[in-house]
Design a protein around this motif. Structure first.
Motif, PDB file in Angstrom:
ATOM      1  N   ASN A  21       0.848  -1.181   0.000  1.00 35.65           N
ATOM      2  CA  ASN A  21       0.000   0.000   0.000  1.00 35.65           C
ATOM      3  C   ASN A  21       0.883   1.230   0.000  1.00 35.65           C
ATOM      4  O   ASN A  21       1.722   1.410   0.864  1.00 35.65           O
ATOM      5  CB  ASN A  21      -0.882  -0.021   1.266  1.00 35.65           C
ATOM      6  CG  ASN A  21      -1.953   1.039   1.205  1.00 35.65           C
ATOM      7  OD1 ASN A  21      -1.803   2.040   0.519  1.00 35.65           O
ATOM      8  ND2 ASN A  21      -3.030   0.783   1.926  1.00 35.65           N
ATOM      9  N   SER A  24      -0.977   4.252   3.048  1.00 37.25           N
ATOM     10  CA  SER A  24      -1.769   4.266   4.260  1.00 37.25           C
ATOM     11  C   SER A  24      -1.056   3.912   5.541  1.00 37.25           C
ATOM     12  O   SER A  24      -1.656   3.974   6.594  1.00 37.25           O
ATOM     13  CB  SER A  24      -2.962   3.316   4.088  1.00 37.25           C
ATOM     14  OG  SER A  24      -2.506   2.055   3.708  1.00 37.25           O
ATOM     15  N   HIS A 288      -7.199   1.896  15.902  1.00 34.34           N
ATOM     16  CA  HIS A 288      -7.142   2.338  14.514  1.00 34.34           C
ATOM     17  C   HIS A 288      -7.547   3.808  14.436  1.00 34.34           C
ATOM     18  O   HIS A 288      -8.234   4.326  15.316  1.00 34.34           O
ATOM     19  CB  HIS A 288      -8.110   1.530  13.637  1.00 34.34           C
ATOM     20  CG  HIS A 288      -7.775   0.091  13.514  1.00 34.34           C
ATOM     21  ND1 HIS A 288      -7.360  -0.486  12.337  1.00 34.34           N
ATOM     22  CD2 HIS A 288      -7.810  -0.920  14.421  1.00 34.34           C
ATOM     23  CE1 HIS A 288      -7.160  -1.786  12.517  1.00 34.34           C
ATOM     24  NE2 HIS A 288      -7.422  -2.070  13.783  1.00 34.34           N
ATOM     25  N   HIS A 290      -9.176   4.567  11.672  1.00 32.21           N
ATOM     26  CA  HIS A 290     -10.318   4.387  10.785  1.00 32.21           C
ATOM     27  C   HIS A 290     -11.241   3.333  11.391  1.00 32.21           C
ATOM     28  O   HIS A 290     -10.920   2.703  12.403  1.00 32.21           O
ATOM     29  CB  HIS A 290      -9.852   3.941   9.398  1.00 32.21           C
ATOM     30  CG  HIS A 290      -8.875   4.876   8.755  1.00 32.21           C
ATOM     31  ND1 HIS A 290      -9.266   5.982   8.057  1.00 32.21           N
ATOM     32  CD2 HIS A 290      -7.521   4.875   8.712  1.00 32.21           C
ATOM     33  CE1 HIS A 290      -8.207   6.624   7.602  1.00 32.21           C
ATOM     34  NE2 HIS A 290      -7.129   5.969   7.983  1.00 32.21           N
ATOM     35  N   GLU A 308     -11.218  -0.098   7.190  1.00 31.96           N
ATOM     36  CA  GLU A 308     -11.274   0.812   6.049  1.00 31.96           C
ATOM     37  C   GLU A 308      -9.929   1.092   5.391  1.00 31.96           C
ATOM     38  O   GLU A 308      -9.855   1.313   4.187  1.00 31.96           O
ATOM     39  CB  GLU A 308     -11.910   2.138   6.484  1.00 31.96           C
ATOM     40  CG  GLU A 308     -13.415   2.067   6.681  1.00 31.96           C
ATOM     41  CD  GLU A 308     -14.016   3.420   6.971  1.00 31.96           C
ATOM     42  OE1 GLU A 308     -13.249   4.393   7.150  1.00 31.96           O
ATOM     43  OE2 GLU A 308     -15.251   3.520   7.024  1.00 31.96           O
ATOM     44  N   ASP A 309      -8.835   1.109   6.160  1.00 35.25           N
ATOM     45  CA  ASP A 309      -7.545   1.482   5.572  1.00 35.25           C
ATOM     46  C   ASP A 309      -6.812   0.305   4.937  1.00 35.25           C
ATOM     47  O   ASP A 309      -5.747   0.481   4.338  1.00 35.25           O
ATOM     48  CB  ASP A 309      -6.644   2.166   6.590  1.00 35.25           C
ATOM     49  CG  ASP A 309      -6.315   1.278   7.779  1.00 35.25           C
ATOM     50  OD1 ASP A 309      -6.808   0.131   7.815  1.00 35.25           O
ATOM     51  OD2 ASP A 309      -5.586   1.726   8.678  1.00 35.25           O
ATOM     52  N   GLN A 328      -1.428  -6.349   4.658  1.00 31.56           N
ATOM     53  CA  GLN A 328      -2.108  -5.199   4.095  1.00 31.56           C
ATOM     54  C   GLN A 328      -2.737  -5.521   2.742  1.00 31.56           C
ATOM     55  O   GLN A 328      -2.292  -6.409   2.022  1.00 31.56           O
ATOM     56  CB  GLN A 328      -1.161  -4.011   3.942  1.00 31.56           C
ATOM     57  CG  GLN A 328      -0.020  -4.228   2.960  1.00 31.56           C
ATOM     58  CD  GLN A 328       1.004  -5.212   3.456  1.00 31.56           C
ATOM     59  OE1 GLN A 328       1.412  -5.142   4.612  1.00 31.56           O
ATOM     60  NE2 GLN A 328       1.401  -6.126   2.600  1.00 31.56           N
TER      61      GLN A 328
END
Length: 401
Positions: A21, A24, A288, A290, A308-309, A328
């Motif tokens: 990712n 993030s 988190h 998020h 969400e992330d 991830q």
């Protein structure tokens, strides 16, 4: 509100286990800018190593070992739910078009052994019963099905099981299971009976998760209205309701020999309850930045969660301590599950992908946590876990300089 996956539309992505990712992880590693991280010197890294605790040493030792795990599964349709078989190397993938795919997984390859076209609308949940001979599934079509795992033949069917689409299904044993729908109704079922054992209305919003202990006296139910409700399964009535929370309660897990209940929320917080004391949480922990969509108890103390992330994180709950990144995805993670032998977890995301992570190292790390030791958050977050393909944070930001 419950998510209507039937309307969800996106392109699939053929990312590999080694993909990363791009954006993030930085906000959870530190509040500093990338330039500040790039100034980490070799001397500072050397100083950190001098006072490393046993947990960090164990993590670094695991990084030198090969992390064997099954390859990623990419599907044509969005995966709504997943479930590992309780005794075999099988995993079920329920998708948005109403099918359930059964895969036999292994370190070298994954083999699709059956595609079951079970529902006419989007699946919502798939589970195996305790002995693994029956697969339970439910969907937006309000139907609950029991399918023979070996033959793929239908064993039972409850049509119009709820007035509203079923959001959550959880198996209690070989014959009993619980369901919760989009509008706060919970039902207990026994496959030997033609109707639900009981029906209880606990609220107006979706029932996100249901959890009970081995004794099966009380059933804890989390919901989108931010209220934790417990049901007395023996008396078939509501036992207690919590104070309302300013967030959706999205998922739950049991810890400390079923004496502690951890509840995830849409604002990234975990709320900790003593079992049977569901009125108000005893502690809370921000895990988190998020929304937390899903969680897994990995040991008696360690939780793995995501949302969400797209980042899968591990945290020690007793004491509260961030352990690092397990893995991830490029897009939000929808669900997590753990294999029957505890060696792997699987995660699915909005990319239509299912990834496996080897988490066998958690057993040794859990025993090394010092309850009385003060946490060095910055140091812990720079040491990601062996299953993660994200590099250590200091190396990552140095590469941006």
């Amino acid at each position: 509100m419950a998510v209507d996956f039937k309307e969800f539309d996106r392109d699939t992505s053929d990312d590999s286990d080694d993909s990363m990712n791009d954006v993030s992880i930085d906000e959870d590693i530190d509040e500093n800018s990338p330039d500040e991280h790039s100034e980490i010197s070799e001397n500072e890294n050397h100083d950190d190593s001098d006072d490393e605790d046993e947990v960090v040493k164990a993590i670094k030792a695991e990084l030198t070992k090969s992390r064997d795990h099954p390859p990623t599964i990419i599907t044509e349709d969005f995966i709504v739910d997943i479930c590992f078989h309780p005794a075999r190397n099988l995993i079920a993938l329920a998708n948005i078009v109403g099918d359930v795919l059964l895969y036999e997984y292994g370190n070298e390859e994954n083999k699709l052994i059956n595609t079951l076209e079970l529902h006419v609308k989007a699946c919502r949940d798939v589970e195996f019963n305790d002995n693994g001979d029956t697969m339970l599934s439910t969907a937006k079509d309000k139907v609950i099905l029991g399918t023979d795992v070996e033959t793929g033949k239908l064993k039972f069917c409850y049509e119009n099981a709820h007035d509203e689409p079923v959001y959550k299904l959880s198996s209690l044993d070989c014959n009993k299971f619980v369901t919760g729908d989009d509008c706060g109704t919970v039902k207990l079922w026994d496959t030997r009976k033609s109707e639900a054992v009981f029906t209880i209305k606990i609220g107006e919003e979706y029932v996100s998760d249901v959890v009970t202990t081995e004794a099966q006296k009380y059933l804890a139910c989390s919901a989108g209205d931010g209220i934790l409700t417990s049901i007395d399964l023996k008396a078939s009535k509501i036992y207690s309701t919590s104070e309302p929370y300013d967030a959706e309660l999205t998922c739950m897990g049991l810890f400390r020999s079923d004496t502690k209940l951890v509840v995830g929320s849409s604002i990234g917080k975990f709320y900790l309850f003593n079992w049977k004391e569901f009125g108000l949480h005893s502690d809370e922990y921000t895990g988190h930045k998020h929304a937390i969509q899903c969680m897994l108890p990995i040991t008696q103390n360690i939780v793995v969660s995501s949302g969400e992330d797209g980042i899968i994180r591990a945290a020690h709950m007793f004491p509260q301590r961030q352990l690092g990144i397990v893995g991830q995805h490029n897009l939000p993670v929808e669900c997590l599950d753990i294999s029957h032998d505890g060696q792997f977890i699987a995660s699915s995301s909005h990319d239509n992908d299912l990834k496996f992570w080897n988490i066998s190292y958690f057993e040794s790390i859990d025993t090394l946590i010092n309850v009385n030791e003060k946490q060095n958050k910055k140091k812990d977050l720079r040491n990601n876990l062996p299953s993660s393909t994200v590099k250590n944070a200091s190396d990552f930001f140095s590469g941006l300089a």
